[in-house]
Design a protein around this motif. Structure first.
Motif, mmCIF file in Angstrom:
data_model
loop_
_atom_site.group_PDB
_atom_site.id
_atom_site.type_symbol
_atom_site.label_atom_id
_atom_site.label_comp_id
_atom_site.label_asym_id
_atom_site.label_seq_id
_atom_site.Cartn_x
_atom_site.Cartn_y
_atom_site.Cartn_z
ATOM 1 N N GLU A 41 33.439 42.373 45.120
ATOM 2 C CA GLU A 41 32.506 41.914 44.082
ATOM 3 C C GLU A 41 32.736 42.655 42.771
ATOM 4 O O GLU A 41 32.583 42.109 41.689
ATOM 5 C CB GLU A 41 31.043 42.130 44.510
ATOM 6 N N LEU A 42 33.108 43.939 42.907
ATOM 7 C CA LEU A 42 33.302 44.759 41.713
ATOM 8 C C LEU A 42 34.447 44.210 40.879
ATOM 9 O O LEU A 42 34.357 44.087 39.651
ATOM 10 C CB LEU A 42 33.603 46.188 42.147
ATOM 11 N N LYS A 78 36.163 40.822 36.267
ATOM 12 C CA LYS A 78 36.890 39.658 35.754
ATOM 13 C C LYS A 78 35.934 38.718 35.020
ATOM 14 O O LYS A 78 36.286 38.134 33.997
ATOM 15 C CB LYS A 78 37.589 38.933 36.895
ATOM 16 N N VAL A 79 34.715 38.601 35.566
ATOM 17 C CA VAL A 79 33.730 37.763 34.898
ATOM 18 C C VAL A 79 33.454 38.303 33.500
ATOM 19 O O VAL A 79 33.309 37.566 32.543
ATOM 20 C CB VAL A 79 32.426 37.717 35.727
ATOM 21 N N ALA A 85 37.595 41.113 31.851
ATOM 22 C CA ALA A 85 38.637 42.142 31.955
ATOM 23 C C ALA A 85 39.926 41.499 32.455
ATOM 24 O O ALA A 85 39.908 40.721 33.400
ATOM 25 C CB ALA A 85 38.186 43.236 32.924
ATOM 26 N N ASN A 86 41.048 41.825 31.807
ATOM 27 C CA ASN A 86 42.320 41.374 32.366
ATOM 28 C C ASN A 86 42.800 42.410 33.374
ATOM 29 O O ASN A 86 42.151 43.432 33.589
ATOM 30 C CB ASN A 86 43.352 41.133 31.255
ATOM 31 N N ASP A 87 43.951 42.160 34.007
ATOM 32 C CA ASP A 87 44.426 43.051 35.065
ATOM 33 C C ASP A 87 44.504 44.497 34.599
ATOM 34 O O ASP A 87 44.074 45.415 35.286
ATOM 35 C CB ASP A 87 45.809 42.586 35.544
ATOM 36 N N LEU A 88 45.046 44.673 33.389
ATOM 37 C CA LEU A 88 45.294 46.022 32.894
ATOM 38 C C LEU A 88 43.990 46.789 32.730
ATOM 39 O O LEU A 88 43.843 47.912 33.204
ATOM 40 C CB LEU A 88 46.029 45.926 31.552
ATOM 41 N N SER A 89 43.017 46.143 32.081
ATOM 42 C CA SER A 89 41.773 46.871 31.842
ATOM 43 C C SER A 89 40.961 46.985 33.125
ATOM 44 O O SER A 89 40.185 47.920 33.276
ATOM 45 C CB SER A 89 40.954 46.193 30.733
ATOM 46 N N LEU A 90 41.181 46.050 34.056
ATOM 47 C CA LEU A 90 40.527 46.184 35.358
ATOM 48 C C LEU A 90 40.974 47.485 36.010
ATOM 49 O O LEU A 90 40.160 48.275 36.492
ATOM 50 C CB LEU A 90 40.886 44.983 36.244
ATOM 51 N N THR A 115 35.608 30.887 38.031
ATOM 52 C CA THR A 115 36.781 30.017 37.884
ATOM 53 C C THR A 115 37.412 30.073 36.489
ATOM 54 O O THR A 115 38.607 30.346 36.391
ATOM 55 C CB THR A 115 36.413 28.565 38.249
ATOM 56 N N PRO A 116 36.619 29.892 35.425
ATOM 57 C CA PRO A 116 37.274 29.956 34.120
ATOM 58 C C PRO A 116 37.867 31.334 33.829
ATOM 59 O O PRO A 116 38.942 31.436 33.254
ATOM 60 C CB PRO A 116 36.155 29.615 33.136
ATOM 61 N N ALA A 117 37.160 32.399 34.275
ATOM 62 C CA ALA A 117 37.665 33.745 34.023
ATOM 63 C C ALA A 117 39.013 33.940 34.709
ATOM 64 O O ALA A 117 39.929 34.543 34.177
ATOM 65 C CB ALA A 117 36.671 34.777 34.522
ATOM 66 N N LYS A 118 39.132 33.422 35.914
ATOM 67 C CA LYS A 118 40.374 33.548 36.657
ATOM 68 C C LYS A 118 41.503 32.848 35.906
ATOM 69 O O LYS A 118 42.603 33.363 35.785
ATOM 70 C CB LYS A 118 40.193 32.907 38.033
ATOM 71 N N ALA A 119 41.164 31.677 35.416
ATOM 72 C CA ALA A 119 42.185 30.931 34.700
ATOM 73 C C ALA A 119 42.624 31.696 33.459
ATOM 74 O O ALA A 119 43.793 31.701 33.094
ATOM 75 C CB ALA A 119 41.652 29.556 34.308
ATOM 76 N N ALA A 120 41.667 32.402 32.841
ATOM 77 C CA ALA A 120 42.030 33.151 31.649
ATOM 78 C C ALA A 120 42.901 34.353 32.009
ATOM 79 O O ALA A 120 43.793 34.737 31.260
ATOM 80 C CB ALA A 120 40.777 33.618 30.931
#
Lengths: 374, 288
Positions: free
Chosen positions: A267-268, A273-274, A277-282, B4-9
């Motif tokens: 969930e974290l 991601k919600v 955050a992109n992969d890097l900042s995650l 879903t939209p966040a994943k796509a981004a």
């Protein structure tokens, strides 16, 4: 549970043998070692193995001999070597282990197999590892021949025999260097304490820093441990041993990090991601901070292994290679080859002090937090 | 739904099916890392299986043209007796310290008394000390007991210095056993030993597996005590191997074959019971 005193007595009776054994074999023997290190036992070869040796109290003379004696340059180089070894060994294990764990965390196919491959050296003895790598790092051995596989020239680097060193410094500068480094650390602590508004802490840290730095500037430059300059640095011959040690132990950090990564709730990650955050900042803002305590544990465990490492060096470079030697090896040779027991005990005690610096704060913090919960 | 939209981004417009460059890079890195870990094994096997005169610098990397299994029988001839010493040592020391650890862990986690945690922390310190700091008194003590040179002196040392880690693993293991189980048994009138025998011991098997694997590996691989407390008749395999490999004139197939023999028991344990091995590994650093 008042009525259970008989059971309570049993529980103490069960613990008693272990407690007594640890009290004698750990604390008693440490005390005895410290005592021996303050005598002259073995400094006179005729007395070393006598049935009733004449042993005299000499105070800190053996320590003084190790740090300033003309004959003990080997020990001083070893002390420097073991610090460099520890730093690079820990960095190597943490870097490689974290990298492997991050890859495995992305669920590649055959994950169990990869993990088995990365972790199997952990089950080997340092002697086995040392034997293999000693052969690979021979002057004309496998590693130096490797470029020829790709059509290149064989390398000629003396992995275990090189006598070159980097970052050499004069041993006489050691008090100065130590005082400066500790002083700077204290300044950092003072600044941090000031930021968090802890006034007494700020003052104490700042005062200590000022004292140390003042000493370093005014008196430090004139302190002479040795009559002549004595250069010590990072011996290049250690590189091969560090590689072998990382080969053996990085699987351990991988397992630690992997357990940590698996423990981060899905969930974290989703929540981050919600939040866009992109992969890097995650990784930077969520995952790495959560892994920090694991890094600390790993550094402490690896640090104490590294400070007492002895078998790997013995198997790879032999006991008499001064460029690769470490204090733990010197202690064994001094005590059990040359029978200079007092000097050996002094080296062992210095090792214990080094390890205690790492371990005691760790253990006490672990248990303080636990008692708090109880 | 919002995910879903966040994943796509996060992974813009990469369709699922075709080969993803990220995955390719991942496998490339895995292969590279695996090479680093396995190349020493390849060289170890290749050298052990060569006959002495086939070992030369130019052909270090070649797989032997003719396999020479004789290295192994020759190596066994030199260190076989030491392997048996190691086996006896590791099995005895492991069983004794596992038993002590189990009882200690039970007493410390289920019969807590004041100062139990402090006592435990003081015990744990023994796990981290450099053994060089106790080696001289230990040597004297074992000698005075008349055990110098005997395998029993070495067993004693390993049992004592094994107590902290075995106690730690069992204490953490029993901490997960609900106290209600013990309380229910006390209400039924069971005492300290009955509870251990009827409640605790039967569920301790996984704990024992972890501890036994861990201690077996540690004791089998240990070198410092082996080099200090034994003589030629009782030396374990690590010491014998170091002697075999230490000679300059020796042809390298022999120490390589010896290294394989010495590594085999712990390696087999690891491959067959890896899961428990990792648990022991993690227990050594994560306190509870």
């Amino acid at each position: 549970m008042k009525g259970l005193s008989k059971d309570r007595l049993w529980s103490m009776a069960v613990l008693a043998p272990s407690v007594i054994l640890i009290a004698v074999f750990v604390y008693g023997f440490i005390a005895r070692s410290v005592y021996v290190s303050m005598t002259d036992w073995g400094n006179d070869p005729a007395q070393a193995l006598a049935l009733e040796p004449i042993i005299r109290w000499v105070g800190l003379a053996n320590y003084q001999e190790l740090f300033t004696g003309f004959l003990q340059g080997r020990f001083r180089q070893e002390l420097v070597s073991t610090i460099f070894f520890t730093v690079f060994f820990i960095l190597g294990c943490l870097g490689l282990g974290l990298g492997l764990a991050l890859i495995l965390d992305r669920n590649p196919k055959g994950e169990g197999l990869w993990r088995t491959i990365f972790l199997f050296p952990m089950s080997l003895s340092f002697i086995v590892t040392g034997t293999i790598w000693r052969w690979m790092l021979q002057p004309g051995g496998g590693v130096n021949q490797a470029p020829t596989l790709l059509g290149g020239q064989p390398s000629t680097f003396g992995w275990l025999s090189s006598t070159d060193a980097l970052w050499k410094f004069d041993w006489n500068k050691l008090p100065l260097l130590t005082a400066s480094v500790v002083g700077l650390v204290l300044i950092v602590l003072a600044v941090r304490a000031a930021r968090s508004g802890d006034r007494t802490r700020t003052l104490v840290a700042a005062a200590c820093a000022a004292l140390l730095l003042g000493w370093a500037l005014l008196i430090g430059p004139n302190v002479k441990l040795l009559p002549a300059p004595e250069l010590h640095g990072f011996n290049l011959a250690l590189i091969g041993i560090i590689i072998a040690a990382v080969w053996q132990m990085s699987g351990y950090t991988m397992a630690l990090y992997l357990a940590g990564l698996r423990g981060i709730p899905e969930e974290l990650r989703e929540a981050a991601k919600v939040d866009g955050a992109n992969d890097l900042s995650l990784y930077r803002h969520v995952i790495f901070p959560l892994l920090a305590p694991i890094s600390l544990s790993a550094m402490i465990v690896l640090g104490h292994i590294s400070l007492k490492i002895f078998d790997l060096v013995y198997a790879m470079a032999g006991p008499d290679n001064i460029s690769t030697s470490v204090p733990a090896l010197n202690m064994y040779l001094t005590s059990f080859r040359q029978n200079q027991f007092a000097l050996g005990a002094a080296i062992g005690t210095i090792l214990l002090i080094l390890v205690a610096f790492v371990i005691v704060p760790y253990l006490s913090s672990q248990f303080r937090s636990e008692e708090g919960h109880a | 739904m919002t995910a879903t939209p966040a994943k796509a981004a996060a992974a813009p417009a990469t369709p699922r099916r075709p080969v993803q460059p990220g995955r390719v890079l991942m496998y490339a890195l895995l292969v590279l890392a695996a090479l680093f870990f396995l190349v020493p094994v390849y060289l170890l096997l290749a050298t052990a299986l060569k006959s002495p005169d086939a070992i030369s610098l130019a052909t270090t990397w070649h797989w032997p043209a003719a396999l020479n299994w004789a290295s192994f029988s020759e190596a066994w001839g030199k260190i076989g007796g030491n392997m048996l010493n190691s086996l006896f040592l590791a099995v005895t020391a492991t069983l004794l310290s596992a038993l002590l650890g189990s009882l200690n862990g039970y007493a410390l986690s289920k019969w807590k008394f004041r100062g139990a945690n402090t006592l435990f922390a003081l015990m744990l310190f023994g796990m981290f000390i450099p053994y060089q700091a106790v080696l001289i008194p230990l040597f004297q003590f074992i000698k005075e007991l008349g055990l110098y040179g005997s395998i029993w002196g070495l067993i004693l040392a390993h049992v004592v210095y094994g107590i902290p880690i075995t106690t730690l693993i069992f204490r953490n293991f029993y901490a997960d056993v609900p106290d209600a189980l013990v309380e229910a048994a006390t209400i039924d009138g069971a005492g300290f030993w009955q509870i251990y025998r009827l409640v605790i011991f039967p569920i301790s098997i996984p704990g024992f597996v972890v501890v036994i694997i861990w201690q077996f590996t540690q004791v089998w691989n240990e070198f410092l005590f082996a080099a200090t407390l034994t003589n030629t008749t009782s030396q374990p395999v690590t010491y014998a191997l170091s002697q075999l490999a230490g000679g300059q004139a020796v042809s390298w197939n022999l120490p390589m074959a010896g290294a394989i023999l010495a590594a085999l028991p712990t390696l087999l344990v690891y491959i067959l019971l890896g899961r428990y091995f990792v648990r022991g590994l993690l227990a050594g650093s994560v306190k509870g």
